[in-house]
Design a protein around this motif. Sequence first.
Motif, PDB file in Angstrom:
ATOM      1  N   LEU A 147       0.822  -1.145  -0.195  1.00 53.60           N
ATOM      2  CA  LEU A 147       0.066  -0.032   0.065  1.00 53.60           C
ATOM      3  C   LEU A 147       0.946   1.264   0.134  1.00 53.60           C
ATOM      4  O   LEU A 147       0.570   2.086  -0.729  1.00 53.60           O
ATOM      5  N   SER A 148       1.837   1.406   0.884  1.00 49.50           N
ATOM      6  CA  SER A 148       2.881   2.543   1.027  1.00 49.50           C
ATOM      7  C   SER A 148       3.370   2.631  -0.304  1.00 49.50           C
ATOM      8  O   SER A 148       3.248   3.980  -0.963  1.00 49.50           O
ATOM      9  N   SER A 149       4.074   1.790  -1.102  1.00 47.69           N
ATOM     10  CA  SER A 149       4.621   2.020  -2.335  1.00 47.69           C
ATOM     11  C   SER A 149       3.712   2.456  -3.330  1.00 47.69           C
ATOM     12  O   SER A 149       3.861   3.433  -4.372  1.00 47.69           O
ATOM     13  N   GLN A 150       2.316   2.022  -3.337  1.00 50.11           N
ATOM     14  CA  GLN A 150       1.215   2.398  -4.257  1.00 50.11           C
ATOM     15  C   GLN A 150       0.903   4.053  -3.942  1.00 50.11           C
ATOM     16  O   GLN A 150       0.910   4.532  -4.789  1.00 50.11           O
ATOM     17  N   LEU A 151       0.851   4.245  -2.736  1.00 50.28           N
ATOM     18  CA  LEU A 151       0.575   5.521  -2.554  1.00 50.28           C
ATOM     19  C   LEU A 151       1.650   6.759  -3.034  1.00 50.28           C
ATOM     20  O   LEU A 151       1.298   7.696  -3.425  1.00 50.28           O
ATOM     21  N   LYS A 152       2.825   6.242  -3.129  1.00 47.84           N
ATOM     22  CA  LYS A 152       3.681   6.963  -3.558  1.00 47.84           C
ATOM     23  C   LYS A 152       3.622   7.458  -5.153  1.00 47.84           C
ATOM     24  O   LYS A 152       4.176   8.496  -5.491  1.00 47.84           O
ATOM     25  N   GLN A 153       3.006   6.630  -5.663  1.00 44.63           N
ATOM     26  CA  GLN A 153       2.733   6.563  -7.146  1.00 44.63           C
ATOM     27  C   GLN A 153       1.773   7.952  -7.477  1.00 44.63           C
ATOM     28  O   GLN A 153       1.409   8.241  -8.644  1.00 44.63           O
ATOM     29  N   GLY A 154       1.151   8.371  -6.467  1.00 45.51           N
ATOM     30  CA  GLY A 154      -0.029   9.374  -6.561  1.00 45.51           C
ATOM     31  C   GLY A 154      -1.281   8.847  -5.777  1.00 45.51           C
ATOM     32  O   GLY A 154      -1.849   7.974  -5.602  1.00 45.51           O
ATOM     33  N   PHE A 155      -2.007  10.007  -5.167  1.00 43.96           N
ATOM     34  CA  PHE A 155      -3.355   9.909  -4.410  1.00 43.96           C
ATOM     35  C   PHE A 155      -4.454   9.764  -5.507  1.00 43.96           C
ATOM     36  O   PHE A 155      -4.485  10.449  -6.364  1.00 43.96           O
ATOM     37  N   GLN A 156      -5.178   8.448  -5.117  1.00 38.28           N
ATOM     38  CA  GLN A 156      -6.367   8.270  -5.990  1.00 38.28           C
ATOM     39  C   GLN A 156      -7.614   8.959  -5.437  1.00 38.28           C
ATOM     40  O   GLN A 156      -7.942   9.131  -4.070  1.00 38.28           O
ATOM     41  N   PRO A 157      -8.764   8.966  -6.254  1.00 36.69           N
ATOM     42  CA  PRO A 157      -9.742   9.686  -5.587  1.00 36.69           C
ATOM     43  C   PRO A 157     -10.902   8.874  -5.021  1.00 36.69           C
ATOM     44  O   PRO A 157     -11.839   9.071  -4.307  1.00 36.69           O
ATOM     45  N   LEU A 158     -10.506   7.619  -4.977  1.00 34.53           N
ATOM     46  CA  LEU A 158     -11.520   6.565  -4.257  1.00 34.53           C
ATOM     47  C   LEU A 158     -10.472   5.257  -3.762  1.00 34.53           C
ATOM     48  O   LEU A 158      -9.804   4.580  -4.408  1.00 34.53           O
ATOM     49  N   TYR A 159     -10.947   4.921  -2.482  1.00 36.86           N
ATOM     50  CA  TYR A 159     -10.298   3.858  -1.904  1.00 36.86           C
ATOM     51  C   TYR A 159     -11.494   2.918  -1.269  1.00 36.86           C
ATOM     52  O   TYR A 159     -12.312   3.644  -0.681  1.00 36.86           O
ATOM     53  N   LEU A 160     -11.118   1.837  -1.002  1.00 36.68           N
ATOM     54  CA  LEU A 160     -11.890   0.919  -0.239  1.00 36.68           C
ATOM     55  C   LEU A 160     -11.189  -0.074   0.561  1.00 36.68           C
ATOM     56  O   LEU A 160     -10.376  -0.808   0.088  1.00 36.68           O
ATOM     57  N   LEU A 161     -11.359   0.062   2.057  1.00 37.25           N
ATOM     58  CA  LEU A 161     -10.296  -0.758   2.737  1.00 37.25           C
ATOM     59  C   LEU A 161     -11.331  -1.859   3.524  1.00 37.25           C
ATOM     60  O   LEU A 161     -12.533  -1.150   4.109  1.00 37.25           O
ATOM     61  N   PHE A 162     -11.147  -3.058   3.592  1.00 37.78           N
ATOM     62  CA  PHE A 162     -11.923  -3.784   4.019  1.00 37.78           C
ATOM     63  C   PHE A 162     -11.164  -4.864   4.885  1.00 37.78           C
ATOM     64  O   PHE A 162     -10.040  -5.214   4.476  1.00 37.78           O
ATOM     65  N   GLY A 163     -11.795  -5.638   5.795  1.00 33.36           N
ATOM     66  CA  GLY A 163     -11.251  -6.873   6.598  1.00 33.36           C
ATOM     67  C   GLY A 163     -11.590  -6.926   7.987  1.00 33.36           C
ATOM     68  O   GLY A 163     -12.191  -5.927   8.633  1.00 33.36           O
ATOM     69  N   ALA A 164     -11.493  -8.250   8.407  1.00 37.85           N
ATOM     70  CA  ALA A 164     -12.122  -8.658   9.721  1.00 37.85           C
ATOM     71  C   ALA A 164     -11.313  -8.093  10.995  1.00 37.85           C
ATOM     72  O   ALA A 164     -11.737  -7.938  11.940  1.00 37.85           O
ATOM     73  N   GLU A 165      -9.815  -7.659  10.521  1.00 34.95           N
ATOM     74  CA  GLU A 165      -8.926  -7.065  11.841  1.00 34.95           C
ATOM     75  C   GLU A 165      -9.215  -5.791  11.678  1.00 34.95           C
ATOM     76  O   GLU A 165      -8.814  -4.786  10.869  1.00 34.95           O
TER      77      GLU A 165
END
Length: 348
Positions: free
Chosen positions: A8-26
């Motif tokens: 995730l961190s390396s992906q964010l360095k490529q530029g902020f996107q207008p839409l994210y979805l975070l999900f998980g049981a933890e």
Amino acid sequence: MRVSLPVLSSQLKQGFQPLYLLFGAETLLVEEALRPIRACAKEAGFLDRLRFTAEPGFDWNKLLEYSQTKSLFADKQLIELRLPTGKPGDAGAKALIDYAEHMVAPGASGDTALVVICGNIDKRAQNTKWFKAVGVAGVVIECPTISADQLPNWISQRLTAGGLKFDDEAVARLSHFVEGNLLAAAQEINLLSLLYPKERISAEIIERVIADHARFNVYSFVDACLAGSVHRVTRILQSLKREQMEPVIILWALARDTRILCQLSAAMEHMNQGERPQSLFQRYGIWSSRNGMVNAALNRLSRPQWENILRRLARADLMVKGRAPLQRKDIWEEIENICLGMCGLRIQ
């Protein structure tokens, strides 16, 4: 676009996107993944943050209203939308699809970004239109559950990141105490960082300062029964008893999987030559992550034995409801006796 949590961190360095979805049981992992997204949003100029929780009765029109309305002198805005159940309903699904289609389309202002924060989303829900639309238009990050087998490695990495030195036995003891409770694990590691910043963490230190935070659910209990792990079965059952889990729920979960084992065992007796058990598992809805324990259960007991287990569970259910007499001290002892039988032990 789907992105794994470690990258995730390396992906964010490529530029902020207008839409994210975070999900998980933890919850811990979801909240920790949210932090770098917020930081990246701030760097990109999204200084105005709005927070909503999509509880029953939530007005989904607000999502589009806030995303389309902007003052001339206002900052870019980040909308955080919490979806506790992971199921937006018809209105929510439509709103999320509309957002995905219009707000990230060519020519969109780019002044608004949306982060959808969910609990666990099962495989069926991941095939819905709204989930796929978000995945095409934005970035989807799953925060998978840390299993008991993965926990020691996770704890080791966490201790190392905190600058702590430690023994393997210390990791094993800490894993034992906090299994099933990742938040407690993180809190105890923070405590160790404060108390012993320069001392090597040993098993003795763990025993001295760590309380027993192990927390289990009925599903981990059923998995332990299928795996035939006597120690885990007795330990988790005692934990469920302390937490006052309803015995009828435990019996329901055990009966559900035992019924599938009976069906699988019968189907394997008539399996075509060359057919693999995994194909049967898939047909009966067994997740690949559970193939090992299900296969172990089928090898451990025969079909008549699993059918007998199912009859005993049905009888125990009648005992809970007062329609059959207890044969032992209480219902918890009845359940323990049945589950030890599932592990292959013969107890009268």
